[in-house]
Design a protein around this motif. Structure first.
Motif, PDB file in Angstrom:
ATOM      1  N   LEU A  35       0.830  -1.206   0.000  1.00 29.33           N
ATOM      2  CA  LEU A  35       0.000   0.000   0.000  1.00 29.33           C
ATOM      3  C   LEU A  35       0.866   1.258   0.000  1.00 29.33           C
ATOM      4  CD1 LEU A  35      -2.800   1.279   0.153  1.00 29.33           C
ATOM      5  CD2 LEU A  35      -2.760   0.939   2.624  1.00 29.33           C
ATOM      6  N   ASN A  36       1.925   1.247   0.780  1.00 26.97           N
ATOM      7  CA  ASN A  36       2.824   2.413   0.829  1.00 26.97           C
ATOM      8  C   ASN A  36       4.132   2.030   1.512  1.00 26.97           C
ATOM      9  OD1 ASN A  36       2.632   2.636   3.736  1.00 26.97           O
ATOM     10  ND2 ASN A  36       0.591   3.483   3.428  1.00 26.97           N
ATOM     11  N   GLU A  37       5.035   2.987   1.563  1.00 20.86           N
ATOM     12  CA  GLU A  37       6.306   2.800   2.271  1.00 20.86           C
ATOM     13  C   GLU A  37       6.260   3.678   3.513  1.00 20.86           C
ATOM     14  OE1 GLU A  37      10.760   1.810   1.352  1.00 20.86           O
ATOM     15  OE2 GLU A  37       9.007   1.375   0.141  1.00 20.86           O
ATOM     16  N   PRO A  38       6.133   3.078   4.712  1.00 17.93           N
ATOM     17  CA  PRO A  38       5.999   3.913   5.915  1.00 17.93           C
ATOM     18  C   PRO A  38       7.228   4.796   6.141  1.00 17.93           C
ATOM     19  CG  PRO A  38       5.500   1.616   6.387  1.00 17.93           C
ATOM     20  CD  PRO A  38       6.084   1.653   5.010  1.00 17.93           C
ATOM     21  N   ARG A  39       6.983   5.997   6.653  1.00 15.34           N
ATOM     22  CA  ARG A  39       8.072   6.921   6.946  1.00 15.34           C
ATOM     23  C   ARG A  39       8.722   6.553   8.282  1.00 15.34           C
ATOM     24  NH1 ARG A  39       4.285  12.036   7.144  1.00 15.34           N
ATOM     25  NH2 ARG A  39       3.301  10.733   5.577  1.00 15.34           N
ATOM     26  N   TYR A  40       9.877   7.147   8.546  1.00 12.52           N
ATOM     27  CA  TYR A  40      10.516   6.985   9.848  1.00 12.52           C
ATOM     28  C   TYR A  40      10.093   8.134  10.741  1.00 12.52           C
ATOM     29  CZ  TYR A  40      13.433   3.430   7.726  1.00 12.52           C
ATOM     30  OH  TYR A  40      13.862   2.291   7.110  1.00 12.52           O
ATOM     31  N   ALA A  41      10.043   7.875  12.040  1.00 11.90           N
ATOM     32  CA  ALA A  41       9.753   8.938  12.992  1.00 11.90           C
ATOM     33  C   ALA A  41      11.022   9.769  13.172  1.00 11.90           C
ATOM     34  CB  ALA A  41       9.324   8.332  14.321  1.00 11.90           C
ATOM     35  N   THR A  42      10.899  11.087  13.050  1.00  8.45           N
ATOM     36  CA  THR A  42      12.060  11.940  13.264  1.00  8.45           C
ATOM     37  C   THR A  42      12.161  12.291  14.747  1.00  8.45           C
ATOM     38  OG1 THR A  42      10.758  13.923  12.922  1.00  8.45           O
ATOM     39  CG2 THR A  42      11.805  12.965  10.972  1.00  8.45           C
ATOM     40  N   LEU A  43      13.363  12.672  15.188  1.00  6.78           N
ATOM     41  CA  LEU A  43      13.539  12.970  16.614  1.00  6.78           C
ATOM     42  C   LEU A  43      12.595  14.080  17.092  1.00  6.78           C
ATOM     43  CD1 LEU A  43      15.005  12.188  19.150  1.00  6.78           C
ATOM     44  CD2 LEU A  43      16.802  13.812  18.569  1.00  6.78           C
ATOM     45  N   PRO A  44      12.473  15.213  16.358  1.00  2.00           N
ATOM     46  CA  PRO A  44      11.527  16.246  16.831  1.00  2.00           C
ATOM     47  C   PRO A  44      10.095  15.708  16.950  1.00  2.00           C
ATOM     48  CG  PRO A  44      12.869  17.069  14.995  1.00  2.00           C
ATOM     49  CD  PRO A  44      13.200  15.628  15.145  1.00  2.00           C
ATOM     50  N   ASN A  45       9.698  14.838  16.013  1.00  2.00           N
ATOM     51  CA  ASN A  45       8.337  14.289  16.079  1.00  2.00           C
ATOM     52  C   ASN A  45       8.167  13.316  17.237  1.00  2.00           C
ATOM     53  OD1 ASN A  45       7.420  15.810  13.978  1.00  2.00           O
ATOM     54  ND2 ASN A  45       7.684  14.203  12.428  1.00  2.00           N
ATOM     55  N   ILE A  46       9.254  12.594  17.568  1.00  2.49           N
ATOM     56  CA  ILE A  46       9.189  11.693  18.731  1.00  2.49           C
ATOM     57  C   ILE A  46       9.008  12.536  19.996  1.00  2.49           C
ATOM     58  CG2 ILE A  46      10.536  10.073  20.137  1.00  2.49           C
ATOM     59  CD1 ILE A  46      11.833   9.116  17.468  1.00  2.49           C
ATOM     60  N   MET A  47       9.697  13.682  20.068  1.00  2.66           N
ATOM     61  CA  MET A  47       9.553  14.559  21.226  1.00  2.66           C
ATOM     62  C   MET A  47       8.137  15.132  21.298  1.00  2.66           C
ATOM     63  SD  MET A  47      12.455  14.024  22.403  1.00  2.66           S
ATOM     64  CE  MET A  47      12.451  15.074  23.862  1.00  2.66           C
ATOM     65  N   LYS A  48       7.646  15.582  20.136  1.00  2.27           N
ATOM     66  CA  LYS A  48       6.293  16.161  20.104  1.00  2.27           C
ATOM     67  C   LYS A  48       5.235  15.139  20.490  1.00  2.27           C
ATOM     68  CE  LYS A  48       7.105  19.327  16.377  1.00  2.27           C
ATOM     69  NZ  LYS A  48       6.996  19.322  14.915  1.00  2.27           N
ATOM     70  N   ALA A  49       5.464  13.861  20.091  1.00  2.00           N
ATOM     71  CA  ALA A  49       4.476  12.807  20.349  1.00  2.00           C
ATOM     72  C   ALA A  49       4.263  12.596  21.841  1.00  2.00           C
ATOM     73  CB  ALA A  49       4.925  11.507  19.690  1.00  2.00           C
TER      74      ALA A  49
END
Lengths: 310, 251
Positions: B182-196
């Motif tokens: 269906l797609n190629e999943p992206r990687y979580a970036t460090l800023p996004n891990i912090m925001k999560a």
């Protein structure tokens, strides 16, 4: 006890996986009815009626089943489920699609992809990509089961079961087939083939995949398969894929060409009788399951093999 | 529209599993756990639908032990807006999970639920279909392409079937399960891990949702599959043909 087996077909031909599911049903024991739902399925019903061990064929022939959509098919099975202790379907893309829907509507668990029948309520199924075998017991009043075709022999002809017509259920009208795009192939079907020649990423391109593997497959009368890496790279269509997320096969001979042997791939082929690996990396994991390994460049070895087979 | 994505915490797909010697199960102590790969594809698809302006909110939901929080944080780092954890120590089987998800759907009212096609631990391939059945919704399983109609009342979904592909026209709300392509999943970036870490994560229980999650299937034992006997390496093509003809007798 009575068992209902849902036939898999394309409205014209009964798919061989149905015969394996019927064999699983005979191991459970009891009368075996086969349900054929579709449109214009007289020939399919006749083929089902001729299988040894079948007591009765029930046919729902109506336009709304032409697409074999999960929603309408599940509703039909549930409407006719009374009196059955077991409901079986082959663990094909079709069976996996509609049978869990049947189970939920009956409020029972489904037992997926069984490879052995221990008793009427106890079954063996692979988990963790085939790295473990779980024996599970169901306390539900109806056992809803999908059957791994390669784990059971195909039921042979020799019966003459009566055929009876079933009324169609109402069309739910929530899903419609727009079109199908089927891969054309003159070779044997992958899941039913006696010999499979399978290619991996090392083939390098779609042209080489076909140019190298097809002469060998033709010489052996084999089906062609592929690893996920080869499919993802666009070398082969995705219905060629052998593995946990593709097709599960168990031919007499499986020839893995340029396939490294990831867990995901092994889950789909490690029950083959004889496995041959041709790979230039002597440390490739495929050699741990191969009966005969040849460490060689596939672009040299495969044409040599074709020539040697005369 | 709102999209609900169920995610499961499973043994990492690269781990070689070991069956416990007492046959009670697979050894999960100190083993790396991750998000089920098919669920990563599901999150990715939901986030792409949001980026395309079709979805307004993506809610991730997981059921299981407290550690499933990590899986939900991963889902939020990948783009889910908020998360729901249904916490229980009971072993959850697909029918129970489908019932839990139905309770969440009744409350959240999403237009689309996107589960993965199967979890790589129990290999059941049931939950999405069961959820669709309980809701009376259409299902499109093993999807390799999803196109939501402009008016958002339906979707065209291409599915992988034996022998090729088929495209279904389904009415929304619906359940669509993901296939790998269906797609190629992206990687979580460090800023996004912090925001999560700051995104809302609500916790509930099966009892609060009014769902009985008692397992229907009892696992009597878990065993190692029969081992293949060690093979041999042959020197050349001639030796291989000889073995296949005279020893294995398969050609």
């Amino acid at each position: 006890m009575a068992i209902l087996v849902i036939a898999e077909h394309d409205n014209a031909v009964l798919k061989p996986a149905t015969r394996n599911a019927i064999t699983a049903a005979t191991k459970i024991g009891g009368d075996i009815d086969v349900l054929v739902a579709g449109s214009g399925v007289a020939a399919v019903a006749a083929a089902a009626a001729a299988i040894a061990g079948v007591s009765r064929v029930r046919v729902a022939d109506a336009a709304l089943y032409a697409d074999l959509g999960a929603e309408n098919l599940a509703a039909l099975v549930v409407a006719n489920a009374a009196g059955y202790s077991h409901i079986l379907a082959p663990a094909t893309a079709g069976g996996k699609n509609f049978l869990p829907r049947v189970a939920a509507l009956l409020d029972v668990a489904q037992i997926s992809d069984i490879v052995a029948v221990e008793s009427a309520d106890t079954f063996v199924r692979p988990i963790y990509a085939g790295n473990a075998l779980a024996t599970v017991q169901s306390a539900d009043p109806v056992k809803v089961i999908t059957v791994r075709g390669t784990a059971f022999e195909a039921a042979a002809d020799g019966g003459s079961a009566p055929i009876e017509a079933l009324g169609a259920a109402a069309d739910l009208g929530i899903s419609k087939l727009v079109g199908r795009e089927l891969t054309k192939s003159a070779r044997p079907e992958l899941t039913a083939a006696r010999i499979i020649v399978s290619g991996g990423r090392a083939l390098g391109s779609s042209e080489q995949f076909h140019a190298v593997l097809e002469p060998l497959a033709d010489k052996l009368g084999a089906a062609v398969g592929a690893s996920r890496a080869a499919v993802d790279a666009g070398y082969a269509p995705n219905d060629y894929q052998v593995g946990q997320t593709g097709k599960i096969v168990a031919p007499s001979l499986y020839v893995a060409v340029g396939v490294s042997g990831a867990i995901q791939h092994l889950a789909g082929m490690k029950d083959s009788k004889v496995i041959v690996a041709i790979n230039k990396d002597p440390d490739a994991p495929i050699f741990q399951v191969a009966d005969y390994g040849l460490v060689a460049d596939l672009f040299v070895a495969v044409p040599e093999l074709v020539a040697a087979l005369g | 529209m709102k999209i609900l994505v169920p995610v499961k915490r499973v043994i990492d797909y690269n781990v070689k599993v070991r069956v416990k010697s007492d046959g009670s199960g697979v050894d999960l102590a100190n083993v790396k756990m991750s998000m089920n790969p098919f669920d990563e594809v599901a999150i990715e698809e939901a986030v792409r639908l949001k980026e395309a302006g079709i979805a307004t909110e993506v809610v991730a939901v997981s059921a299981g032990v407290g550690a499933c929080q990590e899986t939900l944080r991963t889902a939020m780092a990948l783009g889910a807006d908020r998360a729901i954890l249904i916490e229980t120590d009971v072993e959850l089987q697909p029918l129970a999970v489908a019932k839990l998800l139905k309770a969440v759907v009744d409350k959240e009212q999403p237009q689309l639920v996107i589960p993965g096609k199967q979890a790589i631990d129990d290999d059941s391939n049931q939950t999405g279909q069961m959820l669709a059945a309980l809701l009376g919704w259409p299902q499109a399983c093993f999807a390799s392409k999803v196109v939501v109609n402009a008016d958002k009342t339906g979707a065209a979904v291409t599915r992988e079937i034996d022998g090729g592909l088929e495209t279904l026209d389904i009415k929304l709300p619906a359940v669509v399960t993901t296939d790998l392509r269906l797609n190629e999943p992206r990687y979580a970036t460090l800023p996004n891990i912090m925001k999560a870490k700051k995104k809302p994560l609500e916790t509930t229980t099966p009892a609060a949702l009014g769902v009985d999650v008692t397992p229907r299937l009892k696992t009597l034992k878990v065993a190692e599959p029969p081992k293949r006997s060690g093979g041999i390496k042959v020197a050349d093509v001639a030796a291989l043909v000889d073995k296949l003809k005279n020893e294995a007798k398969v050609i």
